[in-house]
Design a protein around this motif. Structure first.
Motif, PDB file in Angstrom:
ATOM      1  N   ALA A  62       0.822  -1.206   0.000  1.00 33.92           N
ATOM      2  CA  ALA A  62       0.000   0.000   0.000  1.00 33.92           C
ATOM      3  C   ALA A  62       0.861   1.263   0.000  1.00 33.92           C
ATOM      4  O   ALA A  62       0.493   2.284  -0.592  1.00 33.92           O
ATOM      5  N   SER A  63       2.014   1.184   0.630  1.00 34.13           N
ATOM      6  CA  SER A  63       2.877   2.358   0.765  1.00 34.13           C
ATOM      7  C   SER A  63       3.511   2.790  -0.560  1.00 34.13           C
ATOM      8  O   SER A  63       3.988   3.928  -0.668  1.00 34.13           O
ATOM      9  N   VAL A  64       3.532   1.902  -1.550  1.00 33.25           N
ATOM     10  CA  VAL A  64       4.189   2.245  -2.822  1.00 33.25           C
ATOM     11  C   VAL A  64       3.228   2.234  -4.004  1.00 33.25           C
ATOM     12  O   VAL A  64       3.607   2.640  -5.110  1.00 33.25           O
ATOM     13  N   LYS A  65       2.004   1.782  -3.789  1.00 30.80           N
ATOM     14  CA  LYS A  65       1.051   1.678  -4.882  1.00 30.80           C
ATOM     15  C   LYS A  65       0.805   3.041  -5.511  1.00 30.80           C
ATOM     16  O   LYS A  65       0.611   4.038  -4.823  1.00 30.80           O
ATOM     17  N   GLY A  66       0.874   3.065  -6.834  1.00 31.99           N
ATOM     18  CA  GLY A  66       0.708   4.316  -7.561  1.00 31.99           C
ATOM     19  C   GLY A  66       2.008   5.060  -7.799  1.00 31.99           C
ATOM     20  O   GLY A  66       2.055   6.003  -8.595  1.00 31.99           O
ATOM     21  N   ARG A  67       3.065   4.654  -7.119  1.00 33.73           N
ATOM     22  CA  ARG A  67       4.380   5.292  -7.292  1.00 33.73           C
ATOM     23  C   ARG A  67       5.408   4.355  -7.898  1.00 33.73           C
ATOM     24  O   ARG A  67       6.293   4.792  -8.631  1.00 33.73           O
ATOM     25  N   PHE A  68       5.294   3.063  -7.593  1.00 31.48           N
ATOM     26  CA  PHE A  68       6.247   2.063  -8.085  1.00 31.48           C
ATOM     27  C   PHE A  68       5.573   1.188  -9.136  1.00 31.48           C
ATOM     28  O   PHE A  68       4.374   0.910  -9.053  1.00 31.48           O
ATOM     29  N   THR A  69       6.373   0.741 -10.098  1.00 30.68           N
ATOM     30  CA  THR A  69       5.862  -0.159 -11.126  1.00 30.68           C
ATOM     31  C   THR A  69       6.850  -1.298 -11.330  1.00 30.68           C
ATOM     32  O   THR A  69       8.032  -1.055 -11.588  1.00 30.68           O
ATOM     33  N   ILE A  70       6.359  -2.510 -11.244  1.00 27.90           N
ATOM     34  CA  ILE A  70       7.195  -3.687 -11.478  1.00 27.90           C
ATOM     35  C   ILE A  70       6.938  -4.193 -12.883  1.00 27.90           C
ATOM     36  O   ILE A  70       5.804  -4.148 -13.388  1.00 27.90           O
ATOM     37  N   SER A  71       7.998  -4.653 -13.530  1.00 25.92           N
ATOM     38  CA  SER A  71       7.868  -5.200 -14.878  1.00 25.92           C
ATOM     39  C   SER A  71       8.986  -6.222 -15.084  1.00 25.92           C
ATOM     40  O   SER A  71       9.900  -6.326 -14.262  1.00 25.92           O
ATOM     41  N   ARG A  72       8.900  -6.943 -16.188  1.00 28.04           N
ATOM     42  CA  ARG A  72       9.921  -7.959 -16.442  1.00 28.04           C
ATOM     43  C   ARG A  72      10.154  -8.090 -17.924  1.00 28.04           C
ATOM     44  O   ARG A  72       9.260  -7.846 -18.742  1.00 28.04           O
ATOM     45  N   ASP A  73      11.369  -8.481 -18.278  1.00 28.42           N
ATOM     46  CA  ASP A  73      11.745  -8.797 -19.647  1.00 28.42           C
ATOM     47  C   ASP A  73      12.380 -10.172 -19.594  1.00 28.42           C
ATOM     48  O   ASP A  73      13.560 -10.312 -19.256  1.00 28.42           O
ATOM     49  N   ASN A  74      11.596 -11.183 -19.917  1.00 28.14           N
ATOM     50  CA  ASN A  74      12.103 -12.553 -19.794  1.00 28.14           C
ATOM     51  C   ASN A  74      13.224 -12.839 -20.795  1.00 28.14           C
ATOM     52  O   ASN A  74      14.076 -13.692 -20.534  1.00 28.14           O
ATOM     53  N   VAL A  75      13.237 -12.140 -21.922  1.00 23.43           N
ATOM     54  CA  VAL A  75      14.325 -12.334 -22.895  1.00 23.43           C
ATOM     55  C   VAL A  75      15.648 -11.868 -22.288  1.00 23.43           C
ATOM     56  O   VAL A  75      16.685 -12.510 -22.462  1.00 23.43           O
ATOM     57  N   LYS A  76      15.608 -10.756 -21.567  1.00 21.47           N
ATOM     58  CA  LYS A  76      16.810 -10.237 -20.917  1.00 21.47           C
ATOM     59  C   LYS A  76      17.017 -10.830 -19.528  1.00 21.47           C
ATOM     60  O   LYS A  76      17.969 -10.466 -18.831  1.00 21.47           O
ATOM     61  N   SER A  77      16.096 -11.680 -19.119  1.00 21.14           N
ATOM     62  CA  SER A  77      16.170 -12.322 -17.805  1.00 21.14           C
ATOM     63  C   SER A  77      16.285 -11.284 -16.691  1.00 21.14           C
ATOM     64  O   SER A  77      17.052 -11.457 -15.734  1.00 21.14           O
ATOM     65  N   THR A  78      15.493 -10.234 -16.809  1.00 18.59           N
ATOM     66  CA  THR A  78      15.593  -9.107 -15.890  1.00 18.59           C
ATOM     67  C   THR A  78      14.207  -8.674 -15.435  1.00 18.59           C
ATOM     68  O   THR A  78      13.264  -8.615 -16.237  1.00 18.59           O
ATOM     69  N   VAL A  79      14.110  -8.364 -14.160  1.00 16.56           N
ATOM     70  CA  VAL A  79      12.904  -7.778 -13.579  1.00 16.56           C
ATOM     71  C   VAL A  79      13.262  -6.372 -13.103  1.00 16.56           C
ATOM     72  O   VAL A  79      14.332  -6.157 -12.533  1.00 16.56           O
ATOM     73  N   TYR A  80      12.360  -5.443 -13.353  1.00 18.22           N
ATOM     74  CA  TYR A  80      12.605  -4.042 -13.026  1.00 18.22           C
ATOM     75  C   TYR A  80      11.647  -3.559 -11.941  1.00 18.22           C
ATOM     76  O   TYR A  80      10.530  -4.060 -11.813  1.00 18.22           O
ATOM     77  N   LEU A  81      12.105  -2.560 -11.219  1.00 16.16           N
ATOM     78  CA  LEU A  81      11.229  -1.833 -10.298  1.00 16.16           C
ATOM     79  C   LEU A  81      11.437  -0.353 -10.566  1.00 16.16           C
ATOM     80  O   LEU A  81      12.481   0.208 -10.210  1.00 16.16           O
ATOM     81  N   GLN A  82      10.471   0.245 -11.253  1.00 14.01           N
ATOM     82  CA  GLN A  82      10.506   1.683 -11.499  1.00 14.01           C
ATOM     83  C   GLN A  82       9.927   2.395 -10.291  1.00 14.01           C
ATOM     84  O   GLN A  82       8.779   2.135  -9.914  1.00 14.01           O
ATOM     85  N   MET A  83      10.703   3.271  -9.694  1.00 12.74           N
ATOM     86  CA  MET A  83      10.293   3.960  -8.476  1.00 12.74           C
ATOM     87  C   MET A  83      10.211   5.454  -8.762  1.00 12.74           C
ATOM     88  O   MET A  83      11.232   6.086  -9.050  1.00 12.74           O
ATOM     89  N   ASP A  84       9.026   5.983  -8.713  1.00 11.06           N
ATOM     90  CA  ASP A  84       8.785   7.405  -8.948  1.00 11.06           C
ATOM     91  C   ASP A  84       8.278   8.073  -7.675  1.00 11.06           C
ATOM     92  O   ASP A  84       7.836   7.407  -6.744  1.00 11.06           O
ATOM     93  N   SER A  85       8.338   9.389  -7.653  1.00  5.19           N
ATOM     94  CA  SER A  85       7.862  10.163  -6.502  1.00  5.19           C
ATOM     95  C   SER A  85       8.437   9.621  -5.203  1.00  5.19           C
ATOM     96  O   SER A  85       7.715   9.410  -4.219  1.00  5.19           O
ATOM     97  N   LEU A  86       9.727   9.390  -5.209  1.00  2.00           N
ATOM     98  CA  LEU A  86      10.362   8.783  -4.043  1.00  2.00           C
ATOM     99  C   LEU A  86      10.255   9.693  -2.825  1.00  2.00           C
ATOM    100  O   LEU A  86      10.330  10.926  -2.928  1.00  2.00           O
ATOM    101  N   GLN A  87      10.087   9.043  -1.684  1.00  9.03           N
ATOM    102  CA  GLN A  87       9.922   9.740  -0.413  1.00  9.03           C
ATOM    103  C   GLN A  87      11.042   9.325   0.529  1.00  9.03           C
ATOM    104  O   GLN A  87      11.697   8.296   0.341  1.00  9.03           O
ATOM    105  N   LEU A  88      11.253  10.136   1.558  1.00  9.49           N
ATOM    106  CA  LEU A  88      12.320   9.847   2.515  1.00  9.49           C
ATOM    107  C   LEU A  88      12.194   8.435   3.086  1.00  9.49           C
ATOM    108  O   LEU A  88      13.196   7.735   3.282  1.00  9.49           O
ATOM    109  N   GLU A  89      10.945   8.027   3.318  1.00  6.77           N
ATOM    110  CA  GLU A  89      10.723   6.713   3.940  1.00  6.77           C
ATOM    111  C   GLU A  89      10.946   5.544   2.991  1.00  6.77           C
ATOM    112  O   GLU A  89      10.841   4.389   3.395  1.00  6.77           O
TER     113      GLU A  89
END
Length: 123
Positions: A62-89
C-alpha cells in the motif's frame, strides 16, 4: 544455481525517480515469480512488489502503490522496479527474491535472494 543480482540504487532527492534491475541467472526467468523487498535500518524486511511468471499479475504494498511499477523482460532475464515520486521513507536496501511457492509479501516464503542495492532518498 539460481542467482539474482540487483543494481540501480543510489542517492536521489525526494520526488525523484530510480529504476532498479534484478538480473536472474541459472534458471529460466519465465518460470519464476519475482518479488522486490526492502529493509530500512532498524526495521524488518518488507514486501514491496511482486510479479508472476507471465506478468499477468502484479502486487504492490500500500505504501508504494501508484508510485512504483514492477515489470519484467524474460528475454533479458531481468525484472525491473521503477520507483517514482520517491519519499524519505523509501530509503532502504532493496532486494529481489525468487523461489516462493505462491505470491507472498512475507519474505520468509522466498528461498533465493540477491545481495541488495542501497536506495537513499535525501535532500
Amino acid at each position: 544455481q539460481l542467482q539474482l543480482v540487483e543494481s540501480g540504487g543510489g542517492l536521489v532527492q525526494p520526488g525523484g525517480s530510480l529504476r532498479l534491475s534484478c538480473v536472474v541467472s541459472g534458471y529460466n526467468l519465465d518460470r519464476l515469480g519475482i518479488g522486490w523487498f526492502r529493509q530500512a535500518p532498524g526495521k524488518e524486511r518488507e514486501g514491496v512488489s511482486l510479479i508472476n511468471s507471465d506478468s499477468s499479475n502484479t502486487w504492490y504494498a500500500a505504501s508504494v502503490k501508484g508510485r512504483f511499477t514492477i515489470s519484467r523482460d524474460n528475454v533479458k532475464s531481468t525484472v525491473y522496479l521503477q520507483m517514482d515520486s520517491l519519499q524519505l521513507e523509501d530509503t532502504a536496501v532493496y532486494y529481489c527474491a525468487a523461489g516462493a511457492a505462491r505470491p507472498s509479501m512475507n519474505p520468509d516464503e522466498w528461498a533465493f535472494w540477491g545481495q541488495g542495492t542501497q536506495v537513499t532518498v535525501s535532500s
